[in-house]
Write an enzyme that holds these catalytic residues in place. Structure first.
Site, PDB file in Angstrom:
ATOM      1  N   CYS A 198       0.797  -1.236   0.000  1.00  0.00           N
ATOM      2  CA  CYS A 198       0.000   0.000   0.000  1.00  0.00           C
ATOM      3  C   CYS A 198       0.831   1.288   0.000  1.00  0.00           C
ATOM      4  CB  CYS A 198      -0.939   0.019   1.205  1.00  0.00           C
ATOM      5  SG  CYS A 198      -2.130  -1.340   1.230  1.00  0.00           S
ATOM      6  N   HIS A 248      -1.597   6.525   2.251  1.00  0.00           N
ATOM      7  CA  HIS A 248      -1.732   5.436   3.218  1.00  0.00           C
ATOM      8  C   HIS A 248      -2.173   5.984   4.578  1.00  0.00           C
ATOM      9  CE1 HIS A 248      -1.232   1.458   4.755  1.00  0.00           C
ATOM     10  NE2 HIS A 248      -0.276   1.805   5.595  1.00  0.00           N
TER      11      HIS A 248
END
Length: 469
Positions: A70, A124
């Protein structure tokens, strides 16, 4: 590398673009979504809203992330730079630790007079990863794990080490979930910009289908357990893998066929749930009459394994399932609408693409190439190769820390070639013409020595040598 201060000095005032050319951007990001969508030919997963967007826009059949995890992936495509430049190789590395004052994608639009706002996970999660200077408004939702009181039924199993292995069927209404909030808030943000008469860059970041695989019951009800196929692989394939190629230690006892089916069903239920939230966004575009002046991007940060290769789950590998991602772009007045693009593209290409589609100057320092020509002619080939890297540490973890070495992979039209620790921990070569599942590593086959040498040179030459003409 152009900093924000240098950038503002160069433009020395606002860049004026005629109002008719000030296209909006709706930027939609899914979390851990592989290509299990109807518009990519998946026989089971149900995704009617994304299928509809695909029929309207351009479906990129061979899009690749630059890091299948991610935080590293998002920093890469939001900066327009490869991981070797961002040096973000773990979930905990701050977004700007090595990028400093670099102008990131939403901030670029903000400096050009756009209203920029996000709902949900775009950068994120965590203060180290978020980038407040990119946004006029931020709306961070309330997490990925459902409240216990909303769970009707749940299941778990002893999966690969270090991996969240749980599914949950919820009693919640869509709008009561984090992703339901994200979709509806993003529509509100677009409406706010329209009322103010400002062009917008609005981003909607969905949590699903990221683990735990949690979604309202009606999306589970779309699937029947006895019709969920098992992966076309066996434990033998897992045993053949290079040690470095494994992202996590497999469970001590292989998952039962029923467990594999249940977790695959839950993942696809989450896809259908997320797809319905995309539908809320698309309906908002229609209600606000924005289709003719709004660029829509739908993308995932990385792919995902669902028991393939003999039992791989999760991400952060250098196999096709982890590196390849869905990418759909709608751009008004482009000739390629409704068609499919089969050339190799990368997520690092999104930043310059959006700048060009919105008639803004090409941002300096970005390392991707604009996809605007493909939106006009989807049949054209683009890059010679796509590049993806993955991290490894002293032991197998979902997010290895500290990072001890990297694996680097290059994907061409026919081949995937991978080196672990610059080849010191092994190499892999897969021929997609005869082995689309990447189950037979032919790196040791002398018949492919010349191809391997060419791919080694391409990998070492990097993205500059693979750019389109």
């Amino acid at each position: 590398m152009t900093t924000r201060r240098e950038f503002l000095g160069v433009i020395s005032g606002p860049v004026f673009v005629r109002p008719a050319e000030r296209r909006n951007v709706l930027f939609i990001v899914a979390d851990d979504l592989n290509n299990d969508l109807g518009c990519y030919g998946h026989p089971v997963a149900r995704s009617p809203q994304l299928d509809s967007l695909g029929r309207r826009g351009v479906v990129f059949e061979r899009a690749y992330c630059q890091f299948p995890l991610c935080q590293p992936s998002r920093v890469s495509f939001l900066s327009g730079r490869y991981p070797e430049t961002t040096r973000v190789w773990s979930l905990d590395t701050p977004t700007r630790q090595h990028l400093g004052d670099t102008v990131l994608l939403p901030e670029y639009f903000r400096t050009h007079g756009y209203f920029t706002a996000h709902a949900g996970k775009v950068f994120h999660t965590g203060e180290h990863a978020e980038d407040p200077r990119s946004w006029d408004e931020e709306h961070r939702e309330f997490g990925k794990s459902p409240p216990p009181e909303e769970v009707l039924e749940r299941g778990t199993a002893q999966g690969p080490s270090g991996h969240t292995f749980e599914w949950a069927m919820l009693r919640s209404k869509d709008e009561e979930t984090p992703d339901g909030f994200v979709a509806r808030k993003a529509v509100e943000l677009m409406e706010k910009a329209v009322r103010a008469g400002k062009p917008f860059f609005v981003a909607a970041g969905f949590r699903r289908p990221h683990a735990p695989y949690a979604a309202p019951k009606k999306y589970f009800d779309l699937y029947s357990l006895d019709r969920i196929p098992l992966p076309e692989t066996s434990a033998v394939h897992l045993e053949r893998l290079l040690p470095a190629a494994l992202n996590l230690d497999p469970p001590p006892v292989p998952l039962s066929p029923d467990d594999v089916r249940r977790f695959r069903l839950a993942y696809w239920a989450c896809i259908s749930f997320m797809d319905a939230q995309v539908g809320v966004l698309l309906e908002g575009l229609t209600r606000l009459k924005l289709w003719d002046n709004t660029v829509v991007v739908f993308v995932s940060d990385n792919g995902y394994h669902l028991g393939d290769h003999g039992g791989l789950w999760h991400k952060n590998t250098l196999f096709e399932e982890s590196a390849r991602v869905p990418l759909i772009i709608w751009a008004p007045q482009t000739a390629g609408r409704g068609r499919r693009a089969r050339g190799l593209v990368e997520l690092v290409d999104l930043y310059p693409t959006l700048a060009e589609l919105c008639h803004l100057p090409r941002p300096e320092g970005v390392e991707g190439a604009s996809l605007a020509p493909i939106l006009e002619r989807p049949e054209r080939m683009f890059k010679k190769a796509a590049f993806t890297v993955a991290s490894r540490g002293s032991k197998r973890e979902a997010d290895p820390q500290p990072v001890e070495y990297l694996g680097r992979s290059v994907r061409t039209a026919r081949w995937r070639y991978t080196e672990w620790d610059e080849g010191r921990r092994g190499v892999e070569l897969y021929d997609h013409q005869t082995d689309p599942g990447e189950l037979q590593n032919v790196a040791a086959d002398p018949r492919h020595a010349q191809v391997q040498e060419e791919l080694r040179g391409l990998l070492r030459g990097g993205w500059r040598a693979a750019r389109p003409a």
